[in-house]
Scaffold this motif. Structure first.
Motif, short mmCIF file in Angstrom:
data_model
loop_
_atom_site.label_atom_id
_atom_site.label_comp_id
_atom_site.label_asym_id
_atom_site.label_seq_id
_atom_site.Cartn_x
_atom_site.Cartn_y
_atom_site.Cartn_z
N PRO A 244 0.87 -1.26 0.06
CA PRO A 244 0.02 -0.09 -0.03
C PRO A 244 1.25 1.47 -0.34
O PRO A 244 1.91 1.56 0.60
CB PRO A 244 -0.76 -0.41 1.05
CG PRO A 244 -0.75 -1.60 1.20
CD PRO A 244 0.33 -1.99 1.19
N GLN A 245 0.49 2.22 -0.73
CA GLN A 245 1.05 3.26 -1.04
C GLN A 245 0.63 5.00 -0.47
O GLN A 245 -0.18 5.00 0.38
CB GLN A 245 1.40 3.94 -2.57
CG GLN A 245 1.22 3.02 -3.19
CD GLN A 245 2.73 2.68 -3.31
OE1 GLN A 245 3.76 3.55 -4.09
NE2 GLN A 245 3.08 1.49 -3.00
N TYR A 246 1.68 4.92 0.74
CA TYR A 246 1.49 6.44 1.22
C TYR A 246 0.75 7.46 0.26
O TYR A 246 1.73 7.53 -0.98
CB TYR A 246 3.30 6.78 1.43
CG TYR A 246 2.90 8.08 3.06
CD1 TYR A 246 2.86 7.22 4.01
CD2 TYR A 246 2.59 9.50 2.91
CE1 TYR A 246 2.16 7.49 5.39
CE2 TYR A 246 1.55 10.03 3.84
CZ TYR A 246 1.61 9.54 5.10
OH TYR A 246 1.91 10.68 6.24
N PRO A 247 -0.01 7.79 0.60
CA PRO A 247 -0.41 9.33 -0.24
C PRO A 247 -0.12 10.16 -0.77
O PRO A 247 0.86 11.01 -0.11
CB PRO A 247 -2.11 9.58 0.51
CG PRO A 247 -2.39 8.48 2.00
CD PRO A 247 -0.97 8.18 1.63
N ALA A 248 0.08 9.94 -2.36
CA ALA A 248 0.75 11.59 -2.75
C ALA A 248 -0.50 12.60 -2.13
O ALA A 248 -1.41 12.92 -1.54
CB ALA A 248 0.47 11.61 -4.50
N GLY A 249 0.87 13.87 -2.18
CA GLY A 249 0.28 14.64 -1.65
C GLY A 249 0.64 15.01 0.33
O GLY A 249 0.35 16.08 1.18
N PHE A 250 1.05 13.41 1.02
CA PHE A 250 0.92 13.66 2.17
C PHE A 250 2.14 13.21 3.03
O PHE A 250 2.76 12.97 2.16
CB PHE A 250 0.17 13.39 2.37
CG PHE A 250 -1.50 13.65 2.94
CD1 PHE A 250 -2.02 14.26 2.81
CD2 PHE A 250 -2.50 13.22 1.56
CE1 PHE A 250 -3.73 14.22 2.48
CE2 PHE A 250 -3.42 13.45 1.20
CZ PHE A 250 -3.81 14.24 1.88
N ASN A 251 3.27 14.84 3.37
CA ASN A 251 4.18 14.39 4.26
C ASN A 251 4.39 13.24 5.32
O ASN A 251 3.66 14.11 6.03
CB ASN A 251 4.96 15.65 4.06
CG ASN A 251 6.72 15.61 4.01
OD1 ASN A 251 6.85 14.48 4.80
ND2 ASN A 251 6.99 16.91 3.77
N PHE B 288 -6.67 0.25 -10.29
CA PHE B 288 -6.34 1.45 -8.90
C PHE B 288 -4.88 1.25 -8.10
O PHE B 288 -4.75 2.12 -7.86
CB PHE B 288 -7.41 0.32 -7.97
CG PHE B 288 -8.57 1.46 -8.10
CD1 PHE B 288 -8.54 3.09 -9.70
CD2 PHE B 288 -9.90 0.24 -7.59
CE1 PHE B 288 -10.14 2.36 -10.26
CE2 PHE B 288 -10.96 0.98 -7.88
CZ PHE B 288 -11.20 1.56 -8.91
N MET B 289 -4.11 -0.34 -8.05
CA MET B 289 -2.63 -0.32 -7.78
C MET B 289 -1.72 0.31 -8.74
O MET B 289 -0.88 0.84 -8.17
CB MET B 289 -2.40 -1.72 -7.76
CG MET B 289 -3.22 -2.92 -6.56
SD MET B 289 -2.20 -4.27 -7.44
CE MET B 289 -3.41 -4.93 -7.60
N LYS B 290 -1.68 1.01 -10.12
CA LYS B 290 -1.06 1.04 -10.54
C LYS B 290 -1.23 2.46 -10.41
O LYS B 290 0.05 3.50 -10.52
CB LYS B 290 -1.25 0.73 -12.38
CG LYS B 290 -1.38 -0.97 -13.20
CD LYS B 290 -1.73 -1.07 -14.31
CE LYS B 290 -1.17 -2.63 -14.31
NZ LYS B 290 -1.79 -2.65 -15.96
N GLU B 291 -2.40 2.91 -10.65
CA GLU B 291 -2.79 4.24 -9.82
C GLU B 291 -1.76 5.35 -8.81
O GLU B 291 -1.29 6.05 -9.10
CB GLU B 291 -4.35 4.46 -10.67
CG GLU B 291 -4.03 6.48 -9.85
CD GLU B 291 -3.23 7.33 -10.06
OE1 GLU B 291 -3.91 8.03 -9.40
OE2 GLU B 291 -3.26 7.37 -11.31
N ALA B 292 -2.12 4.46 -7.27
CA ALA B 292 -1.38 4.65 -6.49
C ALA B 292 0.46 4.78 -6.74
O ALA B 292 0.21 5.41 -6.14
CB ALA B 292 -1.85 3.28 -5.23
N VAL B 293 0.71 3.48 -7.23
CA VAL B 293 1.96 3.56 -7.39
C VAL B 293 2.23 5.03 -8.07
O VAL B 293 3.76 5.28 -7.79
CB VAL B 293 2.11 1.69 -8.04
CG1 VAL B 293 4.10 2.30 -8.96
CG2 VAL B 293 2.54 0.93 -6.91
#
Length: 723
Positions: free
Chosen positions: A324-331, A680-685
């Motif tokens: 699971p990816q750490y969401p883009a835009g959140f540090n 959705f997996m590809k987009e999250a990565v």
């Protein structure tokens, strides 16, 4: 409901139990999908078997109970009596068993080429046979407790779902029954080769040596058996002293569950006719409740095989690992509380990580401005970090209130243990309501900063379980909205004083307001259709069974409202019935991850009303549980959720469509393949990789990137795009 009282239209509805069996058949069908890696396909056979175990323990068990107290009860979706439902269930099961066995056999034969080989005792070579013989004498035989039933030894209680070797013995022309419980302390899988996954199951070894164990008898028949017992104990139906500690009461309930009546007998050898006849009489079950299984009677061991594989073999037969990816835009290096105060956040599990929420609670536990944390807990990881942070908060003198649901089916013991640890740490732990399970997913962090109260509220569709958040597809909304926070604060106050009828301005809370509001929102779409205005309904959930909702959806369909349902499991409405449900479609997605999210959408364009929720539209959820649905107000999050739903509706790889004949058919792709979970997996990565450096601004851009991807697979007309 009696036959005389039944006046409902069952022409467009179907029985929930039979619908569930069709769902489990779809789970089994994944095992026959050549696009899925071999060992993952074997795991789906195990999931099918585990699902069926729970179905017997809960649903079949409850039907048997109902037949004893209300024989004339009529199902309000099918018009069938209890006995008719049971008859149809047992009629539908043998073909599923045969399909399961055939798939299991086929998969095992294919896995041999990758070094995964399950052996029987007759398959062992000389050295292996010697090894197993020594192993039996040293590690198995000393811990066995065999028993013969005679005048001095009564028929034993056979534990629910425990494996046993049953034997029919003969001595001096007298037949006797013998049983050897397979000790749970024993290693289930015995590996025979250090380089290849050649293994044998412990019950097969015990079965082979039955003659040695009962050496003073002649063994006429022998087989492995498993008894499934009714586990549908509702603690609220049990009489107990109100002064008694509820945790102590639940512990007693769990002990009683193991001794309830048998509802199924599984046997490994259909030739053991004398044994099955004898057990049928002793267990008081009908022959239709006896099932022969060629595959092992308990399949959870297949999950352990992966760890034995060399890397090359593992790569060939398992999914490519997904993190699971750490969401883009959140540090992760910045204050999560500040980021949450700046904008609404939506996490999409398992594509995105649960870490931002865990970081939020961890930070709140230590932040001097935080005065309280309140949360509802239903299912937890056995190694839960979340509860550790709650304990830290209590030890830091925060007011920590936990509404712990001890009656989460099959997680009761884990919840009891966590409740005790939380209480010991100083958290205030309460156990919900008599007669109502607390199934909502709400966390409220209250801050006192610069002379004013501030709320950070998290509301989700799934449990606070770090393990299942990597496997279940759910949504988690974090918002600093004062309006939502105020409602959440009122919710916890009402829970603490047992007030089920509290008023809320934004949240929909069951059992008082959720169902009535949903029905009213459907009425709103019916009214729009009648006046020619744009209208529509999209609902995603696990199951749909509530009779009032079924009737209202049919009414909306007849009024011309387009209704798109995404329902993974039980669906009691049959779409495409002329004059009843012709404007309704039903899609079921069964893939790598368990679709678990609940989203309700009413209307179209900017005026669409959207909620994420903990509740399926089942009568038990809307009338007998504490559930919460939360409106989605943030435009970007709203658009993102809608795009996710549209991609799932366009899925033509892992989706099934329910037809007017009541059968599901796997979607057939013509042209570009659209697998929503893969997408959705590809987009999250991709989003995580493109987030460089992370900032609040980039987070706001993310819905746009996601929307562009969706538009690539889902071309839209200009006017729809403007909406």
């Amino acid at each position: 409901m009696s036959a005389a009282e039944l006046s409902l239209d069952t022409s467009f509805t179907t029985n929930r139990e039979l619908s569930w069996l069709k769902f489990n058949d779809r789970v089994l069908q994944v095992s026959d999908d050549s696009a899925v890696p071999l060992l993952e396909r074997l795991k789906f056979v195990a999931i099918f078997a585990s699902n069926l175990d729970e179905f017997f323990m809960i649903r079949v068990g409850s039907l048997f109970d109902l037949s004893l107290v209300d024989e004339g009860h009529i199902d309000n979706k099918s018009g069938m009596t209890v006995k008719e439902q049971l008859r149809e269930i047992f009629k539908a099961l043998p073909p599923l068993y045969r399909k399961k066995d055939a798939l299991f056999k086929s998969l095992e034969s294919q896995l041999i080429h990758h070094g995964i080989v399950r052996l029987g005792m007759d398959d062992l070579d000389g050295d292996e046979e010697k090894f197993i013989g020594n192993y039996f004498e040293r590690d198995i035989f000393p811990v066995l407790s065999p028993q013969v039933v005679d005048t001095h030894h009564p028929f034993p209680h056979i534990e629910n779902k425990a494996l046993n070797v049953a034997v029919m013995l003969k001595s001096k022309d007298e037949s006797r029954f013998g049983i050897i419980p397979v000790p749970k302390m024993l290693q289930r899988i015995i590996f025979l080769n250090s380089s290849l996954t050649r293994y044998i199951l412990v019950e097969d070894i015990i079965l082979k040596y039955a003659e040695k164990i009962f050496e003073m008898y002649d063994v006429e028949e022998k087989c492995v058996i498993s008894v499934t017992r009714n586990a549908d104990i509702n603690p609220d139906d049990e009489t107990y002293d109100f002064e008694e500690d509820f945790r102590h009461h639940m512990k007693k309930i769990l002990k009683k569950r193991a001794r309830l009546s048998a509802v199924r007998l599984e046997v490994s050898d259909e030739r053991a006719t004398a044994l099955t006849s004898y057990l049928s009489q002793r267990l008081t079950i009908h022959k239709t409740q006896i099932f022969h299984s060629v595959s092992p009677l308990e399949l959870s061991y297949v999950y352990a095989l992966e760890d034995r594989l060399p890397d090359a073999a593992k790569k060939a037969v398992t999914y490519v690992p997904y993190i699971p990816q750490y969401p883009a835009g959140f540090n992760p290096d910045e204050s999560m509380m500040k980021q949450a105060m700046a904008k609404d956040i939506m996490l999409s599990y398992p594509y995105e990580s649960m870490e931002p929420f865990l970081h939020l609670v961890k930070e709140a536990a230590a932040d001097p401005t935080v005065i309280s944390i309140k949360i509802t807990l239903y299912r937890l990881d056995k190694k839960s970090r979340l509860t550790k942070y709650l304990i830290d908060a209590a030890e830091n003198n925060k007011d920590v209130t936990v509404i712990m649901e001890l009656r989460a089916r099959f997680d009761e013991q884990n919840n009891i243990e966590w409740a005790e640890r939380l209480e010991e740490a100083g958290c205030k732990v309460i156990y919900g309501f008599m007669g109502y399970k607390v199934h909502s997913k709400v966390c409220l962090i209250t801050r006192h900063d610069k002379g004013r109260l501030q709320y950070i509220t998290q509301i989700g569709t799934g449990n606070y379980n770090e393990k299942t958040a990597k496997l279940y597809a759910d949504f988690s909304l974090i918002t600093a909205s004062d309006a939502i926070g105020s409602d959440a604060n009122s919710f916890f106050k009402n829970m603490l004083i047992s007030n089920l009828e509290g008023h809320y301005n934004h949240l929909l809370v069951a059992p008082t307001w959720l169902k009535s509001t949903i029905l009213s929102l459907i009425d709103g779409e019916i009214e729009k259709a009648g006046s020619g205005r744009p209208c529509g309904i999209i609902i995603k959930m696990n199951s749909l069974t509530d009779r009032d909702t079924l009737d209202k959806l049919s009414e909306a369909s007849c009024a011309g409202v387009k209704i798109q349902l995404i329902i993974r499991g039980i669906c009691c409405i049959v779409p495409g019935i002329v004059g009843k449900t012709e404007n309704i479609t039903v899609t079921s997605i069964v893939g790598r991850f368990l679709e678990h999210a609940r989203v309700y959408c009413f209307g179209s364009g900017p005026g669409m009303k959207m909620y994420i929720a903990s509740a399926d539209l089942m009568t038990r959820n809307t009338e007998r549980r504490i559930e919460v649905a939360c409106p989605v107000y943030d435009k970007n999050i709203k658009n993102r959720l809608l795009n996710i739903l549209q991609v799932q509706l366009a899925d033509n790889v892992k989706s099934w469509k329910l037809g007017p004949d009541g059968d599901y058919k796997l979607s057939v792709y013509d042209g570009e393949q659209i697998s929503s979970q893969e997408l959705f997996m590809k987009e999250a990565v991709r989003a995580a990789e493109n987030a460089s450096p992370p900032s609040h601004g980039s987070a706001r851009q993310r819905p746009g990137r996601f929307k562009a991807l969706v538009q690539h697979v889902l071309p839209r007309k200009d006017d729809e795009d403007k909406e």
